[in-house]
Design a protein around this motif. Structure first.
Motif, PDB file in Angstrom:
ATOM      1  N   HIS A  15       0.773  -1.315   0.037  1.00  0.00           N
ATOM      2  CA  HIS A  15      -0.042   0.068   0.247  1.00  0.00           C
ATOM      3  C   HIS A  15       0.936   1.198  -0.072  1.00  0.00           C
ATOM      4  N   PHE A  16       0.342   2.426  -0.661  1.00  0.00           N
ATOM      5  CA  PHE A  16       1.411   3.417  -0.812  1.00  0.00           C
ATOM      6  C   PHE A  16       0.391   4.651  -0.406  1.00  0.00           C
ATOM      7  N   TYR A  17       0.913   5.702  -0.025  1.00  0.00           N
ATOM      8  CA  TYR A  17      -0.110   6.685   0.270  1.00  0.00           C
ATOM      9  C   TYR A  17      -0.312   7.532  -0.977  1.00  0.00           C
ATOM     10  N   SER A  18      -1.372   8.038  -1.017  1.00  0.00           N
ATOM     11  CA  SER A  18      -1.875   8.755  -2.184  1.00  0.00           C
ATOM     12  C   SER A  18      -1.242   9.786  -2.932  1.00  0.00           C
ATOM     13  N   MET A  19      -0.556  10.693  -1.979  1.00  0.00           N
ATOM     14  CA  MET A  19       0.461  11.468  -2.233  1.00  0.00           C
ATOM     15  C   MET A  19       1.430  11.085  -3.255  1.00  0.00           C
ATOM     16  N   THR A  20       2.094  10.089  -2.948  1.00  0.00           N
ATOM     17  CA  THR A  20       3.102   9.193  -3.588  1.00  0.00           C
ATOM     18  C   THR A  20       2.880   8.479  -4.776  1.00  0.00           C
ATOM     19  N   THR A  21       1.515   8.021  -4.551  1.00  0.00           N
ATOM     20  CA  THR A  21       1.094   7.419  -6.010  1.00  0.00           C
ATOM     21  C   THR A  21       0.853   8.746  -6.967  1.00  0.00           C
ATOM     22  N   HIS A  22      -0.035   9.543  -6.732  1.00  0.00           N
ATOM     23  CA  HIS A  22      -0.201  10.366  -7.619  1.00  0.00           C
ATOM     24  C   HIS A  22       0.851  11.320  -8.413  1.00  0.00           C
ATOM     25  N   ALA A  23       1.694  11.401  -7.391  1.00  0.00           N
ATOM     26  CA  ALA A  23       3.241  12.099  -7.977  1.00  0.00           C
ATOM     27  C   ALA A  23       3.777  11.039  -8.871  1.00  0.00           C
ATOM     28  N   ARG A  24       3.795   9.609  -8.598  1.00  0.00           N
ATOM     29  CA  ARG A  24       4.501   8.819  -9.515  1.00  0.00           C
ATOM     30  C   ARG A  24       3.702   8.771 -10.916  1.00  0.00           C
ATOM     31  N   GLY A  25       2.460   8.699 -10.682  1.00  0.00           N
ATOM     32  CA  GLY A  25       1.419   8.653 -11.882  1.00  0.00           C
ATOM     33  C   GLY A  25       1.434   9.743 -12.561  1.00  0.00           C
ATOM     34  N   ALA A  26       1.530  10.901 -12.140  1.00  0.00           N
ATOM     35  CA  ALA A  26       1.616  12.297 -12.750  1.00  0.00           C
ATOM     36  C   ALA A  26       3.028  12.408 -13.804  1.00  0.00           C
ATOM     37  N   LYS A  27       4.126  11.883 -12.968  1.00  0.00           N
ATOM     38  CA  LYS A  27       5.232  11.921 -13.859  1.00  0.00           C
ATOM     39  C   LYS A  27       5.466  10.868 -14.894  1.00  0.00           C
TER      40      LYS A  27
END
Lengths: 388, 277
Positions: free
Chosen positions: B84-96
């Protein structure tokens, strides 16, 4: 028939949410015994037990009691546990107790012992002044004297004399209980998905309101049940939680830490269940045995003076033993022992390059999103950016 | 390095998003499939399973082929997750992943909005988030659309047609909803009402973004990233303030959390394999 972990959890949850202490009242009716309350962090439960009473842990009222009367006794900035405890006393919830012990945990608990004598003038109330000197001839001797006085006073109150034989039997029972709790902690350390902290905590906490032998059996039953489940294969960050040894965090906070991607593999919650790091002697003078166990084998914690300044190193050692990747400092707001200790512990973690994060809580906290955010990002940091 | 197939499941307040990715963790990242299901009033666990199965079918792979499944959002509901990853971490990676030169992310979902400043590795460097207040959230916009009798997918295009936006008098969602009801009774055009709401929300977003940086390339993610009217209004608000922030969205922006979870899951899988090797 063996109960499942879910059934055992339902049992422990009932005890957790029961502010009327029905389990203790039932035990009193059944056995004709007495009930003596004690506040965190350490009280000599063996002596209470040998005096024919159940030692009942009073650790505040959590997040399901609206404190009304208690706020009149304490400043609003202080920690929450004294006000909810006074509120329970004022509302008659603790009238089933024949006595109350207040260990020298901090100034607030000491002050609470004074308040208690005003609120409950007819109840046996004792300030338990645990030693802060750990040599046999000074702290050990002082503590043995205190324990003898306590044993005599409790025996007079309950009508059951604390004989050496009775006390040795009680020491053996609490040794066995501590071994069971430590086995549970080992299981969680080795397989945290099998025994999550939200369950382990409630199992251990149940011991505050249960007969010691029944609690030992409960812990053993849970361990067996937990070994029979197929745990999920989770890739979580392993952390230890430090600072919540007195006022307890709400269960929602513990669950939030786990849901954010952490395995809590060690903690100092309900510390009395694991206070001695070794068994107290079950032979010889039992008072001496308890006194020496206290000065030699007490777990390092913020409420104990440490001339060797070894508590930072002790936390590092806990991290190593638990194979943890980081530390979460979770201290109650205005908990002076925990918060004054924290800079020393942090300095040692910095020296060792061990990551940590810190927040404060109150037992009645109801909003966990900010904590979940903090521990979630902390877990991500360890899982994604650590060099290990 | 061998490629790893991983999945991400983003359990939001209003919808479940799933993504299946393949990556060698060295820059060659491939998005195999995405799927979204709105929760509405259904059991979230059923929606999660349906969404995941649909994503597997679209990718043409089996559940067992996916080496690491990571969640974000309310991930504890996903029983088949590994991490599980925190949403800030995942949205950052997804956006990149979606727009590689991203330096700022605005994740706007059903219940909150968050601006994130990231580095070249998609590591969050700082963030700002809306509080418990409902204004600036997708739920607020959905309520407004319902009052106006407009489908959520029509909101963005309608807002772009506005000629004379009617500004709401308050940033409070409750008061704004009252405002909107008054606007309807005054005969204000739907497009102008929506644009006014968008500008009000965009003003909040602009403050969140500017508290992190006045310069950068921003990628909109989360459920509201599909609202072209809101993206345009955010661009307008930032332009008005004269900052050098380029605002972009991507057709797959609503999947940024799920994509990021999948990619971080693959990264984590490789890390664990290396540990045990």
């Amino acid at each position: 028939m063996t109960r499942t972990t879910a059934e055992l959890m339902a049992f422990a949850e009932d005890l957790y949410y029961d502010l009327d202490f029905k389990s203790v009242k039932r035990w009193k009716v059944k056995t004709g015994g007495h009930a003596i309350g004690f506040m965190p962090v350490y009280a000599p439960r063996e002596i209470v037990h040998a005096a024919g009473a159940m030692p009942v842990g009073i650790v505040g009222a959590g997040d399901w009691l609206e404190v009304i009367r208690g706020d009149a006794y304490y400043q609003s900035y202080l920690c929450h546990i004294p006000r909810s405890t006074i509120d329970m006393a004022e509302s008659g919830r603790l009238d089933f107790l024949e006595g109350m012990l207040f260990p020298s945990t901090c100034d607030v608990i000491r002050n609470l012992s004074g308040m208690w004598q005003i609120v409950k003038p007819d109840m046996y109330t004792r300030y338990v002044d645990v030693p802060q000197n750990f040599t046999d001839g000074v702290g050990g001797q002082f503590w043995a004297h205190e324990l003898r006085t306590l044993a005599q006073e409790l025996g007079e109150r309950t009508g059951t004399e604390v004989t050496d034989e009775r006390l040795r039997a009680s020491i053996a029972l609490f040794n066995e209980n501590r071994r069971a709790v430590c086995d549970l902690y080992s299981l969680r350390r080795d397989e945290p998905a099998r025994a999550p902290t939200s369950e382990v905590y409630l199992m251990v906490r149940a011991g505050l309101v249960m007969d010691v032998e029944d609690h030992t059996a409960l812990i053993r039953e849970y361990i067996t049940a937990a070994r029979n489940i197929t745990p999920p294969e989770l890739d979580n960050a392993r952390v230890i939680v430090v600072g919540a040894f007195c006022e307890q965090p709400p269960i929602g906070l513990i669950k939030s830490i786990e849901r954010s991607g952490c395995f809590v593999v060690d903690d100092d919650l309900i510390l009395i269940s694991r206070w001695f790091t070794d068994n107290a002697a079950e032979t010889g003078d039992p008072i001496e045995a308890l006194a020496l166990a206290f000065v030699h084998d007490s777990v390092p914690t913020a409420v104990m003076y440490s001339a060797k300044a070894g508590r930072g190193k002790a936390v590092v050692e806990r991290v190593r033993v638990a194979r943890a990747e980081g530390v979460i400092f979770a201290a109650p707001s205005f908990c002076t022992p925990a918060l004054l200790d924290q800079p020393m512990l942090v300095a040692e973690l910095d020296r060792e390059g061990i990551p940590y994060t810190a927040f404060k809580f109150a037992e009645n906290a109801g909003q966990f999103q900010p904590i979940r955010e903090q521990t979630g990002t902390f877990a991500d940091t360890m899982k994604l950016w650590s060099v290990a | 390095m061998n490629s790893i197939m991983a999945g991400g499941v983003d359990v939001g307040a209003a919808a479940v998003k799933a993504a299946i990715v393949r990556t060698d963790n060295e820059g060659s990242d491939e998005l195999l499939a995405t799927h979204v299901e709105r929760i509405r009033r259904r059991d979230p666990k059923v929606v999660i399973n349906d969404t995941w199965q649909a994503a597997l079918e679209k990718a043409g792979v089996r559940h067992g082929d996916v080496e690491y499944i990571a969640t974000t959002g309310d991930g504890e509901l996903v029983t088949f997750r590994r991490g599980h990853f925190y949403s800030m971490t995942t949205h950052a990676r997804g956006a990149k992943f979606l727009i590689p030169d991203t330096t700022l992310v605005l994740d706007a979902g059903a219940l909150h909005a968050r601006s994130i400043h990231i580095d070249h590795r998609a590591k969050p460097l700082g963030y700002r988030m809306t509080s418990q207040c409902a204004s600036g959230s997708g739920q607020f916009l959905e309520n407004i659309a319902r009052y106006l009798g407009v489908g959520l997918d029509e909101v963005g295009e309608l807002s772009l047609k506005s000629r004379n936006p009617e500004m709401v008098s308050s940033i409070c969602a409750v008061l704004s909803e009252t405002d909107v009801i008054n606007m309807v009774s005054r005969g204000i055009a739907t497009a102008d009402i929506l644009k006014g709401i968008h500008l009000s929300m965009a003003g909040r977003f602009a403050r969140l973004i500017r508290s992190l940086s006045d310069v950068g390339k921003l990628t909109f993610t989360g459920g509201l990233s599909a609202d072209v009217g809101l993206v345009a209004a955010t661009r307008e608000e930032l332009d008005k303030e004269g900052v050098e922030i380029e605002v972009r969205s991507h057709p797959q922006s609503i999947f940024a959390g799920a994509i990021g979870a999948g990619l971080w899951g693959a990264f984590r899988h490789a890390k664990l394999l290396a540990k045990t090797a």
